[in-house]
Design a protein around this motif. Structure first.
Motif, PDB file in Angstrom:
ATOM      1  N   ASP A  30      -4.564  -1.495   9.558  1.00  0.00           N
ATOM      2  CA  ASP A  30      -4.062  -0.998   8.936  1.00  0.00           C
ATOM      3  C   ASP A  30      -5.002   0.023   8.642  1.00  0.00           C
ATOM      4  O   ASP A  30      -4.445   1.704   8.406  1.00  0.00           O
ATOM      5  CB  ASP A  30      -3.692  -1.573   7.646  1.00  0.00           C
ATOM      6  CG  ASP A  30      -2.643  -0.784   6.951  1.00  0.00           C
ATOM      7  OD1 ASP A  30      -1.775   0.378   7.386  1.00  0.00           O
ATOM      8  OD2 ASP A  30      -2.779  -0.499   5.842  1.00  0.00           O
ATOM      9  N   ASP A  94      -6.501   3.495   2.759  1.00  0.00           N
ATOM     10  CA  ASP A  94      -6.534   1.786   2.749  1.00  0.00           C
ATOM     11  C   ASP A  94      -7.469   0.994   1.612  1.00  0.00           C
ATOM     12  O   ASP A  94      -8.262   0.286   1.965  1.00  0.00           O
ATOM     13  CB  ASP A  94      -5.892   1.099   4.440  1.00  0.00           C
ATOM     14  CG  ASP A  94      -6.377  -0.167   3.854  1.00  0.00           C
ATOM     15  OD1 ASP A  94      -5.033  -0.201   3.157  1.00  0.00           O
ATOM     16  OD2 ASP A  94      -6.860  -0.513   4.945  1.00  0.00           O
ATOM     17  N   HIS A 120      -2.428   1.241  -0.223  1.00  0.00           N
ATOM     18  CA  HIS A 120      -1.497   0.414  -1.536  1.00  0.00           C
ATOM     19  C   HIS A 120      -2.374  -0.879  -2.538  1.00  0.00           C
ATOM     20  O   HIS A 120      -1.202  -2.287  -2.282  1.00  0.00           O
ATOM     21  CB  HIS A 120      -0.662  -0.331  -0.495  1.00  0.00           C
ATOM     22  CG  HIS A 120      -1.479  -1.369   0.930  1.00  0.00           C
ATOM     23  ND1 HIS A 120      -0.413  -2.430   1.211  1.00  0.00           N
ATOM     24  CD2 HIS A 120      -2.017  -0.791   1.218  1.00  0.00           C
ATOM     25  CE1 HIS A 120      -1.578  -2.525   2.093  1.00  0.00           C
ATOM     26  NE2 HIS A 120      -2.393  -2.052   2.463  1.00  0.00           N
ATOM     27  N   HIS A 121      -3.748  -1.177  -2.388  1.00  0.00           N
ATOM     28  CA  HIS A 121      -4.216  -2.029  -3.343  1.00  0.00           C
ATOM     29  C   HIS A 121      -3.975  -1.424  -4.344  1.00  0.00           C
ATOM     30  O   HIS A 121      -3.717  -0.686  -5.260  1.00  0.00           O
ATOM     31  CB  HIS A 121      -5.545  -2.282  -2.322  1.00  0.00           C
ATOM     32  CG  HIS A 121      -5.969  -2.352  -1.489  1.00  0.00           C
ATOM     33  ND1 HIS A 121      -5.778  -1.564  -0.551  1.00  0.00           N
ATOM     34  CD2 HIS A 121      -5.473  -3.436  -0.663  1.00  0.00           C
ATOM     35  CE1 HIS A 121      -6.018  -1.634   0.717  1.00  0.00           C
ATOM     36  NE2 HIS A 121      -6.040  -3.439   0.513  1.00  0.00           N
ATOM     37  N   THR A 140      -0.337   0.460   4.108  1.00  0.00           N
ATOM     38  CA  THR A 140      -0.737   2.180   4.314  1.00  0.00           C
ATOM     39  C   THR A 140      -0.177   3.081   5.290  1.00  0.00           C
ATOM     40  O   THR A 140       0.092   4.370   4.603  1.00  0.00           O
ATOM     41  CB  THR A 140      -2.356   2.574   4.178  1.00  0.00           C
ATOM     42  OG1 THR A 140      -2.686   2.345   3.037  1.00  0.00           O
ATOM     43  CG2 THR A 140      -2.523   4.355   4.458  1.00  0.00           C
ATOM     44  N   ASP A 172      -0.136  -5.415   8.840  1.00  0.00           N
ATOM     45  CA  ASP A 172      -0.359  -5.705   7.461  1.00  0.00           C
ATOM     46  C   ASP A 172       0.220  -6.323   6.851  1.00  0.00           C
ATOM     47  O   ASP A 172       1.161  -7.267   6.089  1.00  0.00           O
ATOM     48  CB  ASP A 172      -0.806  -4.596   6.444  1.00  0.00           C
ATOM     49  CG  ASP A 172      -1.778  -4.132   5.691  1.00  0.00           C
ATOM     50  OD1 ASP A 172      -2.960  -4.703   6.433  1.00  0.00           O
ATOM     51  OD2 ASP A 172      -2.505  -3.148   4.977  1.00  0.00           O
TER      52      ASP A 172
HETATM   53 MN    MN Z   1      -3.959  -2.312   3.810  1.00  0.00          MN
END
Ligand code: MN
Ligand code: 5GP
Length: 338
Positions: A30, A94, A120-121, A140, A172
Protein backbone atom coordinates in the motif's frame (compact mmCIF):
# COMPACT_ATOMS: atom_id res chain seq x y z
CA UNK A 1 -10.73 17.81 2.92
CA UNK A 2 -13.77 20.07 2.72
CA UNK A 3 -15.00 21.72 -0.48
CA UNK A 4 -12.99 24.90 0.16
CA UNK A 5 -9.80 22.90 0.69
CA UNK A 6 -10.44 20.86 -2.46
CA UNK A 7 -10.61 24.13 -4.38
CA UNK A 8 -7.37 25.35 -2.78
CA UNK A 9 -5.55 22.11 -3.56
CA UNK A 10 -6.81 22.16 -7.15
CA UNK A 11 -5.36 25.61 -7.62
CA UNK A 12 -2.09 24.57 -5.94
CA UNK A 13 -1.75 21.72 -8.43
CA UNK A 14 -2.74 23.86 -11.42
CA UNK A 15 0.86 25.03 -11.94
CA UNK A 16 3.99 22.82 -12.00
CA UNK A 17 5.58 22.42 -8.56
CA UNK A 18 8.44 20.60 -6.83
CA UNK A 19 6.66 17.79 -5.04
CA UNK A 20 8.01 15.15 -2.67
CA UNK A 21 6.08 12.02 -1.74
CA UNK A 22 7.14 10.15 1.40
CA UNK A 23 5.86 6.93 2.87
CA UNK A 24 6.43 4.85 5.98
CA UNK A 25 9.39 2.82 7.25
CA UNK A 26 9.64 -0.65 5.67
CA UNK A 27 7.22 0.20 2.86
CA UNK A 28 4.56 -2.39 2.04
CA UNK A 29 2.33 -2.80 -1.03
CA UNK A 30 0.00 0.00 0.00
CA UNK A 31 2.88 2.36 0.81
CA UNK A 32 4.60 1.84 -2.57
CA UNK A 33 1.34 1.51 -4.53
CA UNK A 34 -0.06 4.78 -3.17
CA UNK A 35 3.25 6.65 -3.56
CA UNK A 36 3.84 5.54 -7.14
CA UNK A 37 0.14 5.81 -8.01
CA UNK A 38 0.18 9.45 -6.92
CA UNK A 39 3.56 9.94 -8.65
CA UNK A 40 2.21 8.65 -11.97
CA UNK A 41 -0.78 10.99 -11.62
CA UNK A 42 1.19 14.12 -10.70
CA UNK A 43 3.81 13.76 -13.45
CA UNK A 44 0.99 13.97 -15.99
CA UNK A 45 0.29 17.45 -14.63
CA UNK A 46 3.93 18.41 -15.30
CA UNK A 47 5.03 18.51 -11.69
CA UNK A 48 8.60 17.58 -10.70
CA UNK A 49 7.92 14.64 -8.39
CA UNK A 50 10.28 12.62 -6.18
CA UNK A 51 9.24 9.61 -4.12
CA UNK A 52 11.40 9.07 -1.01
CA UNK A 53 11.26 6.00 1.23
CA UNK A 54 12.92 5.96 4.68
CA UNK A 55 14.52 2.58 3.89
CA UNK A 56 14.48 -0.30 1.45
CA UNK A 57 11.50 -2.47 0.47
CA UNK A 58 11.09 -6.03 -0.83
CA UNK A 59 12.01 -7.01 -4.41
CA UNK A 60 8.43 -8.17 -5.09
CA UNK A 61 7.38 -4.50 -4.89
CA UNK A 62 10.12 -3.22 -7.18
CA UNK A 63 8.33 -3.48 -10.51
CA UNK A 64 5.83 -0.63 -10.28
CA UNK A 65 6.14 2.16 -12.87
CA UNK A 66 8.43 4.87 -11.49
CA UNK A 67 10.21 2.48 -9.12
CA UNK A 68 13.66 3.15 -10.59
CA UNK A 69 13.37 6.82 -9.62
CA UNK A 70 12.52 6.17 -5.95
CA UNK A 71 15.16 7.50 -3.52
CA UNK A 72 15.98 5.46 -0.41
CA UNK A 73 16.78 7.99 2.34
CA UNK A 74 18.95 5.50 4.27
CA UNK A 75 21.22 5.03 1.22
CA UNK A 76 21.07 8.37 -0.61
CA UNK A 77 20.59 10.69 2.32
CA UNK A 78 22.14 13.82 0.79
CA UNK A 79 20.09 13.61 -2.42
CA UNK A 80 16.92 12.93 -0.45
CA UNK A 81 17.55 15.89 1.88
CA UNK A 82 18.06 18.15 -1.14
CA UNK A 83 14.72 17.15 -2.63
CA UNK A 84 12.89 17.66 0.68
CA UNK A 85 14.51 21.09 1.11
CA UNK A 86 13.45 22.12 -2.43
CA UNK A 87 9.92 20.78 -2.13
CA UNK A 88 6.95 23.14 -2.31
CA UNK A 89 4.50 20.36 -1.49
CA UNK A 90 5.06 17.19 0.53
CA UNK A 91 2.61 14.31 0.46
CA UNK A 92 2.81 11.91 3.43
CA UNK A 93 1.21 8.63 2.45
CA UNK A 94 0.07 5.63 4.49
CA UNK A 95 1.31 6.97 7.84
CA UNK A 96 0.29 9.76 10.16
CA UNK A 97 3.04 10.15 12.72
CA UNK A 98 6.49 11.48 11.75
CA UNK A 99 8.02 8.80 13.98
CA UNK A 100 6.99 6.29 11.29
CA UNK A 101 9.53 7.71 8.82
CA UNK A 102 12.47 7.72 11.24
CA UNK A 103 15.17 10.35 10.51
CA UNK A 104 13.40 11.44 7.34
CA UNK A 105 10.80 12.85 9.75
CA UNK A 106 13.25 15.55 10.93
CA UNK A 107 13.67 16.77 7.34
CA UNK A 108 9.92 16.80 6.72
CA UNK A 109 9.31 18.61 10.03
CA UNK A 110 11.94 21.26 9.13
CA UNK A 111 10.59 21.83 5.61
CA UNK A 112 8.46 24.88 4.88
CA UNK A 113 6.57 23.01 2.15
CA UNK A 114 2.79 22.66 2.33
CA UNK A 115 2.11 19.22 3.77
CA UNK A 116 -0.59 16.71 3.01
CA UNK A 117 -1.51 13.52 4.82
CA UNK A 118 -3.35 10.86 2.86
CA UNK A 119 -3.84 7.93 5.20
CA UNK A 120 -6.17 5.40 6.81
CA UNK A 121 -4.43 4.65 10.14
CA UNK A 122 -6.00 5.50 13.50
CA UNK A 123 -5.19 8.58 15.58
CA UNK A 124 -3.44 10.92 13.11
CA UNK A 125 -0.97 13.52 14.35
CA UNK A 126 -1.52 17.11 13.38
CA UNK A 127 1.45 18.10 11.21
CA UNK A 128 -0.16 18.72 7.81
CA UNK A 129 -2.18 21.57 6.33
CA UNK A 130 -4.36 19.23 4.30
CA UNK A 131 -5.60 15.82 5.29
CA UNK A 132 -7.48 13.18 3.35
CA UNK A 133 -7.89 10.75 6.19
CA UNK A 134 -10.40 7.97 6.59
CA UNK A 135 -9.96 4.99 8.90
CA UNK A 136 -12.84 3.35 7.03
CA UNK A 137 -10.82 3.25 3.81
CA UNK A 138 -9.40 -0.20 3.05
CA UNK A 139 -6.09 1.27 1.95
CA UNK A 140 -4.27 4.50 1.21
CA UNK A 141 -4.50 3.51 -2.47
CA UNK A 142 -8.30 3.76 -2.20
CA UNK A 143 -7.80 7.32 -0.90
CA UNK A 144 -5.42 8.20 -3.75
CA UNK A 145 -8.18 7.15 -6.17
CA UNK A 146 -10.53 9.40 -4.20
CA UNK A 147 -7.99 12.24 -4.29
CA UNK A 148 -7.68 12.00 -8.09
CA UNK A 149 -11.51 12.00 -8.31
CA UNK A 150 -11.76 15.04 -6.01
CA UNK A 151 -9.29 16.86 -8.24
CA UNK A 152 -11.66 16.16 -11.16
CA UNK A 153 -8.96 14.16 -12.91
CA UNK A 154 -10.41 10.68 -13.31
CA UNK A 155 -9.72 11.07 -17.01
CA UNK A 156 -6.00 10.92 -16.17
CA UNK A 157 -6.26 7.38 -14.71
CA UNK A 158 -3.97 5.27 -16.86
CA UNK A 159 -2.48 1.78 -16.76
CA UNK A 160 0.52 2.89 -14.68
CA UNK A 161 -1.63 4.50 -11.96
CA UNK A 162 -4.10 1.60 -12.11
CA UNK A 163 -1.40 -1.04 -11.60
CA UNK A 164 0.02 0.81 -8.59
CA UNK A 165 -3.35 1.43 -6.90
CA UNK A 166 -4.57 -2.10 -7.59
CA UNK A 167 -1.46 -3.43 -5.83
CA UNK A 168 -2.04 -1.48 -2.62
CA UNK A 169 -5.74 -2.28 -2.46
CA UNK A 170 -5.03 -5.97 -3.04
CA UNK A 171 -2.28 -6.22 -0.42
CA UNK A 172 -3.97 -4.12 2.30
CA UNK A 173 -7.25 -6.05 1.98
CA UNK A 174 -5.51 -9.44 2.07
CA UNK A 175 -6.66 -9.97 -1.52
CA UNK A 176 -10.14 -8.52 -0.91
CA UNK A 177 -11.00 -10.63 2.12
CA UNK A 178 -10.64 -8.36 5.17
CA UNK A 179 -13.80 -6.66 6.52
CA UNK A 180 -12.40 -3.34 5.25
CA UNK A 181 -13.30 -4.52 1.71
CA UNK A 182 -16.53 -2.78 0.71
CA UNK A 183 -18.70 -2.37 -2.38
CA UNK A 184 -16.82 0.89 -2.88
CA UNK A 185 -13.52 -1.02 -2.90
CA UNK A 186 -14.83 -3.33 -5.61
CA UNK A 187 -16.26 -0.42 -7.61
CA UNK A 188 -12.83 1.26 -7.54
CA UNK A 189 -11.17 -2.02 -8.54
CA UNK A 190 -13.55 -2.27 -11.50
CA UNK A 191 -12.57 1.23 -12.56
CA UNK A 192 -8.86 0.43 -12.20
CA UNK A 193 -9.28 -2.67 -14.36
CA UNK A 194 -11.06 -0.57 -16.98
CA UNK A 195 -8.04 1.76 -16.87
CA UNK A 196 -5.77 -1.23 -17.58
CA UNK A 197 -4.81 -2.77 -14.21
CA UNK A 198 -3.31 -6.20 -14.87
CA UNK A 199 -4.99 -7.96 -11.95
CA UNK A 200 -3.80 -11.51 -12.45
CA UNK A 201 -0.28 -10.47 -13.39
CA UNK A 202 -0.05 -8.23 -10.29
CA UNK A 203 -1.09 -11.14 -8.07
CA UNK A 204 1.65 -13.27 -9.62
CA UNK A 205 4.28 -10.59 -9.13
CA UNK A 206 3.40 -10.07 -5.47
CA UNK A 207 2.62 -13.58 -4.27
CA UNK A 208 4.29 -16.01 -6.65
CA UNK A 209 7.84 -14.77 -6.59
CA UNK A 210 8.86 -16.78 -3.53
CA UNK A 211 12.42 -18.05 -3.21
CA UNK A 212 13.14 -21.55 -1.93
CA UNK A 213 14.72 -19.97 1.18
CA UNK A 214 11.54 -18.02 1.90
CA UNK A 215 9.34 -21.11 1.63
CA UNK A 216 11.73 -23.09 3.84
CA UNK A 217 11.74 -20.29 6.42
CA UNK A 218 7.94 -20.40 6.44
CA UNK A 219 8.07 -24.18 6.87
CA UNK A 220 10.46 -23.77 9.81
CA UNK A 221 8.17 -21.17 11.42
CA UNK A 222 5.11 -23.36 11.07
CA UNK A 223 6.83 -26.59 12.07
CA UNK A 224 9.13 -25.44 14.86
CA UNK A 225 8.21 -21.99 16.08
CA UNK A 226 4.46 -21.75 16.48
CA UNK A 227 3.19 -21.36 20.05
CA UNK A 228 -0.54 -21.56 20.71
CA UNK A 229 -2.06 -20.20 23.93
CA UNK A 230 -5.25 -22.10 23.39
CA UNK A 231 -7.17 -20.86 26.43
CA UNK A 232 -6.49 -17.26 25.32
CA UNK A 233 -7.26 -17.81 21.60
CA UNK A 234 -3.79 -16.48 20.88
CA UNK A 235 -0.94 -17.81 18.73
CA UNK A 236 2.51 -16.42 18.00
CA UNK A 237 5.83 -16.98 16.24
CA UNK A 238 9.27 -15.52 16.79
CA UNK A 239 12.49 -15.47 14.76
CA UNK A 240 15.94 -14.39 15.89
CA UNK A 241 18.65 -12.89 13.73
CA UNK A 242 20.51 -16.21 13.87
CA UNK A 243 17.49 -18.12 12.57
CA UNK A 244 16.98 -15.61 9.75
CA UNK A 245 20.62 -15.97 8.70
CA UNK A 246 20.22 -19.74 8.49
CA UNK A 247 17.61 -19.19 5.79
CA UNK A 248 19.56 -16.42 3.97
CA UNK A 249 16.90 -13.90 4.98
CA UNK A 250 16.03 -11.16 2.51
CA UNK A 251 13.70 -8.26 3.13
CA UNK A 252 10.09 -9.37 2.74
CA UNK A 253 10.78 -13.04 3.54
CA UNK A 254 8.70 -12.95 6.74
CA UNK A 255 5.85 -10.92 5.25
CA UNK A 256 2.51 -12.61 5.85
CA UNK A 257 3.84 -15.20 8.31
CA UNK A 258 1.69 -13.75 11.10
CA UNK A 259 -1.44 -14.49 9.07
CA UNK A 260 -0.84 -18.23 9.36
CA UNK A 261 -1.22 -17.96 13.12
CA UNK A 262 -4.45 -16.03 12.66
CA UNK A 263 -5.78 -18.63 10.22
CA UNK A 264 -6.00 -21.28 12.96
CA UNK A 265 -9.57 -22.06 13.94
CA UNK A 266 -10.64 -20.12 17.03
CA UNK A 267 -7.54 -17.87 17.10
CA UNK A 268 -8.46 -14.22 17.64
CA UNK A 269 -5.03 -12.72 18.30
CA UNK A 270 -1.82 -13.48 16.42
CA UNK A 271 1.62 -12.05 17.00
CA UNK A 272 4.97 -12.25 15.25
CA UNK A 273 8.31 -11.16 16.70
CA UNK A 274 11.37 -10.77 14.54
CA UNK A 275 14.85 -9.56 15.47
CA UNK A 276 16.22 -6.89 13.17
CA UNK A 277 19.26 -4.69 13.72
CA UNK A 278 19.29 -5.37 17.44
CA UNK A 279 15.63 -4.57 18.08
CA UNK A 280 12.56 -6.75 18.05
CA UNK A 281 9.94 -5.75 15.49
CA UNK A 282 6.46 -6.91 16.35
CA UNK A 283 3.42 -7.56 14.16
CA UNK A 284 -0.06 -8.01 15.61
CA UNK A 285 -3.23 -9.20 13.90
CA UNK A 286 -6.69 -9.89 15.29
CA UNK A 287 -10.12 -11.04 14.30
CA UNK A 288 -13.23 -9.40 15.72
CA UNK A 289 -13.28 -6.83 18.48
CA UNK A 290 -9.80 -7.29 20.04
CA UNK A 291 -8.04 -4.02 19.22
CA UNK A 292 -4.36 -4.58 18.36
CA UNK A 293 -3.78 -0.87 17.69
CA UNK A 294 -4.44 -0.19 21.38
CA UNK A 295 -2.41 -3.25 22.41
CA UNK A 296 0.59 -2.14 20.30
CA UNK A 297 0.35 1.44 21.60
CA UNK A 298 0.06 0.36 25.22
CA UNK A 299 2.88 -2.20 25.30
CA UNK A 300 5.11 -2.07 22.20
CA UNK A 301 5.58 1.59 21.24
CA UNK A 302 3.55 1.07 18.07
CA UNK A 303 0.13 1.39 16.52
CA UNK A 304 -1.75 0.79 13.28
CA UNK A 305 -5.30 -0.41 12.73
CA UNK A 306 -7.80 -2.15 15.01
CA UNK A 307 -7.09 -5.54 13.40
CA UNK A 308 -3.52 -5.05 12.12
CA UNK A 309 -0.81 -3.20 13.99
CA UNK A 310 2.89 -3.24 14.69
CA UNK A 311 5.48 -1.97 17.11
CA UNK A 312 8.90 -2.70 18.59
CA UNK A 313 10.64 -3.88 21.71
CA UNK A 314 14.10 -2.86 22.89
CA UNK A 315 14.35 -5.97 25.11
CA UNK A 316 16.00 -9.25 24.09
CA UNK A 317 13.85 -11.78 22.25
CA UNK A 318 13.60 -13.89 25.39
CA UNK A 319 12.46 -10.97 27.55
CA UNK A 320 10.12 -9.67 24.83
CA UNK A 321 8.34 -13.01 24.65
CA UNK A 322 8.26 -13.20 28.46
CA UNK A 323 6.65 -9.77 28.54
CA UNK A 324 4.12 -10.74 25.85
CA UNK A 325 3.18 -13.99 27.57
CA UNK A 326 2.65 -12.15 30.86
CA UNK A 327 0.51 -9.38 29.32
CA UNK A 328 -1.85 -11.46 27.16
CA UNK A 329 -3.72 -13.08 30.10
CA UNK A 330 -4.75 -9.60 31.29
CA UNK A 331 -6.88 -9.45 28.11
CA UNK A 332 -8.51 -12.82 28.76
CA UNK A 333 -12.03 -11.40 28.95
CA UNK A 334 -11.78 -9.69 25.54
CA UNK A 335 -10.00 -12.61 23.92
CA UNK A 336 -12.48 -15.24 25.03
CA UNK A 337 -15.62 -13.20 24.40
CA UNK A 338 -18.01 -15.12 22.15
MN1 MN B 1 -2.08 0.96 4.27
P1 5GP C 1 3.02 -4.89 9.90
O1 5GP C 1 2.73 -5.85 10.99
O2 5GP C 1 2.59 -5.42 8.56
O3 5GP C 1 4.42 -4.37 9.92
O4 5GP C 1 2.12 -3.62 10.19
C1 5GP C 1 0.73 -3.69 10.37
C2 5GP C 1 0.14 -2.32 10.45
O5 5GP C 1 0.63 -1.62 11.59
C3 5GP C 1 0.48 -1.44 9.25
O6 5GP C 1 -0.67 -0.70 8.95
C4 5GP C 1 1.58 -0.55 9.74
O7 5GP C 1 1.54 0.68 9.09
C5 5GP C 1 1.32 -0.44 11.23
N1 5GP C 1 2.58 -0.45 11.98
C6 5GP C 1 3.56 -1.38 11.89
N2 5GP C 1 4.59 -1.09 12.71
C7 5GP C 1 4.26 0.05 13.35
C8 5GP C 1 4.91 0.88 14.34
O8 5GP C 1 6.03 0.60 14.80
N3 5GP C 1 4.23 1.99 14.73
C9 5GP C 1 3.00 2.32 14.24
N4 5GP C 1 2.40 3.44 14.69
N5 5GP C 1 2.38 1.58 13.32
C10 5GP C 1 2.97 0.46 12.87
Amino acid sequence: MNAKQVKEVKSLLAKPKHIVIVTHWSPDGDAMGSSLGLYNYLIQKDHKVTVITPNDYPAFLSWMPGDKKVIDFSKKTAAAKKHVAQAELIFCLDFNSLKRIDKLGDEVAKSKAIKFIIDHHLQPEDFAKYMLHNVGACSTCELIYEFISLMGDKKLLNKDIANCLYTGIMTDTGSFRFPSTTTKTHAIIADLMKAGAENSEIHNRIYDGNTVDKIKLLGYCLGEKLTVMKELNTAYFSLTDKELKKFNYKKGDTEGVVNYALSIEGIKFAAFFVERDGIIKTSFRSKGSFNVNLFARAHFEGGGHANAAGGMSPLSMKDTLKKFVSIVPTYKKELTKK
